[in-house]
Design an enzyme around this catalytic site. Sequence first.
Site, short mmCIF file in Angstrom:
data_model
loop_
_atom_site.label_atom_id
_atom_site.label_comp_id
_atom_site.label_asym_id
_atom_site.label_seq_id
_atom_site.Cartn_x
_atom_site.Cartn_y
_atom_site.Cartn_z
N HIS B 188 0.82 -1.20 0.00
CA HIS B 188 0.00 0.00 0.00
C HIS B 188 0.86 1.26 0.00
O HIS B 188 0.56 2.23 -0.67
CB HIS B 188 -0.95 -0.03 1.19
N CYS B 487 3.90 -1.38 -29.30
CA CYS B 487 2.88 -1.00 -28.33
C CYS B 487 2.93 -1.88 -27.09
O CYS B 487 1.95 -2.01 -26.38
CB CYS B 487 1.49 -1.02 -28.96
#
Lengths: 92, 562
Positions: B188, B487
Site C-alpha cells: 500500500h 505498443c
Amino acid sequence: MSERTATIASRVGLHARPASIFAAAVGELPIEVTIAMEGEPAEDAMDASSILSLMSLGAANGDVVVLRAEGDGADEALEALVKILETDLDAE
Amino acid sequence: MQQNFSGVGVSPGRIIGSIRQMPKPVSEPPAGERLSPSLSADAATALLRSSAKAVQLELQNRAAGATGASKAVLEATALMATDPMLIKAAIKHINTGTSAERAIWESGASVAEMLINLGGYMADRATDVFDVRARIVAELRGVPAPGIPLSDEPFILVAEDLAPADTATLDPEKILALVTSGGGPQSHTAIIARALGLPAIVAAPGVDALEDGTEVFVDGAAGTLSLEPGAEEIAAVEAWKTAAAILAVFDGNGRTADGHLVPLLANVGGAKDAVKAAEAGAQGVGLLRTEFCFLERETEPTIEEQVVAYRGVFDAFPGQKVVVRTLDAGADKPLPFLTDTSEPNPSLGVRGYRTDLTTPGVLARQLTAIAQAAEGSAALVWVMAPMIATPEEAAEFAAMCATAGLKIPGVMVEVPSAALLADRILGEVDFVSLGTNDLTQYTMAADRQLGTLAALNSPWQPAVLKLIGLTVEGSIAEGNNKPVGVCGEAAADPVLAVVLVGLGVATLSMTSRSLSAVGAVLKSVTLDDAKKLAALAVSAPNPTEARKRVRAGLPILEELGL
C-alpha cells in the site's frame, strides 16, 4: 423543570456535523440538559452534551425531540438550543 | 562512519530531510488489569479526565488545520474524547478497581458495539471511537499518539508499513518521502507514494531504529537512505529538482536530438483513459484495447454499445491517429462469449484473431461498429488484428476491413513467424505493431505469468531484439515505407525505447504516465547514437549486460534520476 420541543431541521438528521455543533453548545452551558424523542418517558432521556448519545438517539429530519433542564437560566438556554435544532446546520 | 540503509526504491525522487517515526499501534491493556495500589480510584478518574481532555485538545488542533469532510470528522471525534457516555462508563470500571487504561478500553468497546449495531453511518463512526480510545490509552501511558505524527515542518515519514486508513490523514504537503522497513513493491505504501509522487523506499530493514529528527538523504530510485548527507547529496537533490520539472511534462513532440520524429502514442482501455492520455500530451493512441471496454461482459456487446465506447476514444484525439485493436480474447484475458477456457494450453490456443474460426461473426460486427464510430469522427482510425501468424491471415483480415469500409488495416507482430515473414505480411496490410510482451513469451517459450522464468521473459533478450530488427528489415524489403510501431511494455521503458528507435521503430505507444520520461530520454540522443546503442544491445550476451551497456551510453538517466 423546563421543557421545550424542537423539530430537527437538518436534512441528515441529528448526526455528524449538526450533532457536533449541538453537543458542543450544550457542553458550554453551566446546567445539565437532557434529550429524548417526543413520547419517550423522561427517565429514558439522554445527556444532550454527549455526541455519542445524540448519535444513538437517531433523530431524523422532521422528528420531534424534547429538551429538559433545571436551574438558573434553564428557559433561556433551552430557547437557544431549540433554535440550533430548528436550523438546517448542514446547509451552512 | 556514515551508515546507509538500502531497500527497494518504489517511487523516484531525491530529498534531504529529518525523519519522524510512525508510532507503533497502541496495544490492548491486558484484561483484568487492576489499578496500581498507589493510585486511588479518584486519582485514576482525574487522570482519565485530564488525558481525555488532552486528546480532545489535540484533535481540535487538527480540526482547525483541516478542511471539508475531514474537518467535520475531526470535530466530532474531538467531542467523543470527553463524551459523558464514554467517560462515565469508564469511571464505573475504575470504581470496581480496574486500571484507567483497561477501563477506557472496555468502555470504548461497548460504545463502538452500540454504534455498530445501529448500522449505516453510525457503524462507520465506531472506527472513530476506537481511534479516540487508543489515543487516550497512549496519553495515559505517556507514549506518542497513534497515527501520522503532527509536525509544523515537513518530514520524512518512517514506518513499518502504512495501512489504507493512514492515507486519509496523510498530508502530502507535510510529507517529503516515505520509508518503510516492511512492505514490498506492490504494498500500500508503494501505491500511495506513486499516486502522490512522493519519493519512497520499502523493505529497508533497520530504518525503524532511527531516532526522530535524524537528518537523512533518501533516493527513491536507487532505494537508499543515507545518514549525514553532505555536499554530494545536496547536489543530487538539486539535480532532481531540475529533473522533476522536466519529467513533469511531455511537450507532445516525440523526437531525437537531431530532429528525427518518433510520435509517442498512448495505450488506452477506453474513453476515460483516452482523455487522460490526451491531457498528458500523447500524439495519438497506438493501442486501443477494445476487450477492456467489455471485460465484465458475459455476452457480445451490441454494435450500438461498441460505437459509443469507441467514439469516446476517437473524440479525445481529433486529427490524430487512433489504432484500434480488435478483441484480443483468450489466455489471461478470457471473454465468455469468445473463449474456450477448457483448453490445455491457452497461450497457444484459440485467442486473438483466431477466435474468428470458432465464433465467426463477432469480428465482422466489431469492424462494422468501428467503421460506424469512425464515420463523422475527426480521428484518423487505423485497425489491427492481434495474434496473426501468417501472411494469409493478414490478407483475410485486410479483406474483412475493406468490406467494413475501414481503410487502414494492420496486424500485430506477436508471434515470431510474423516477424520472420514481416515483408510478406506488409505486402497484405498497411502497418504492423509489435506486441513485445507476447513476442517475448513466444520467442523465449517462457510463460509471462511465471515468476521463476522472469529472466528469460525479458524484452532485452538479444533474440527478441533481433526479431524486432527483422520486422523493420521486412518493412524495408517490402519497399513502401510501411510503419512498424511498438505498443508493448518495452516502449514505456525509456532505456529500451532508445534501442527500439535505433532498430528503426517508427512510433512508440505506452501508458501515458511514461510519455514524459521516454520523451526526455529520446530527446537526449541523435538517431545515430540510438542506432549504435541498439547494436550494442543486440550483440550483448544476455539481457542484464544489454541493459547495462545501453544505460552506460545514456548519461541523462543519471541526471533525471531514472
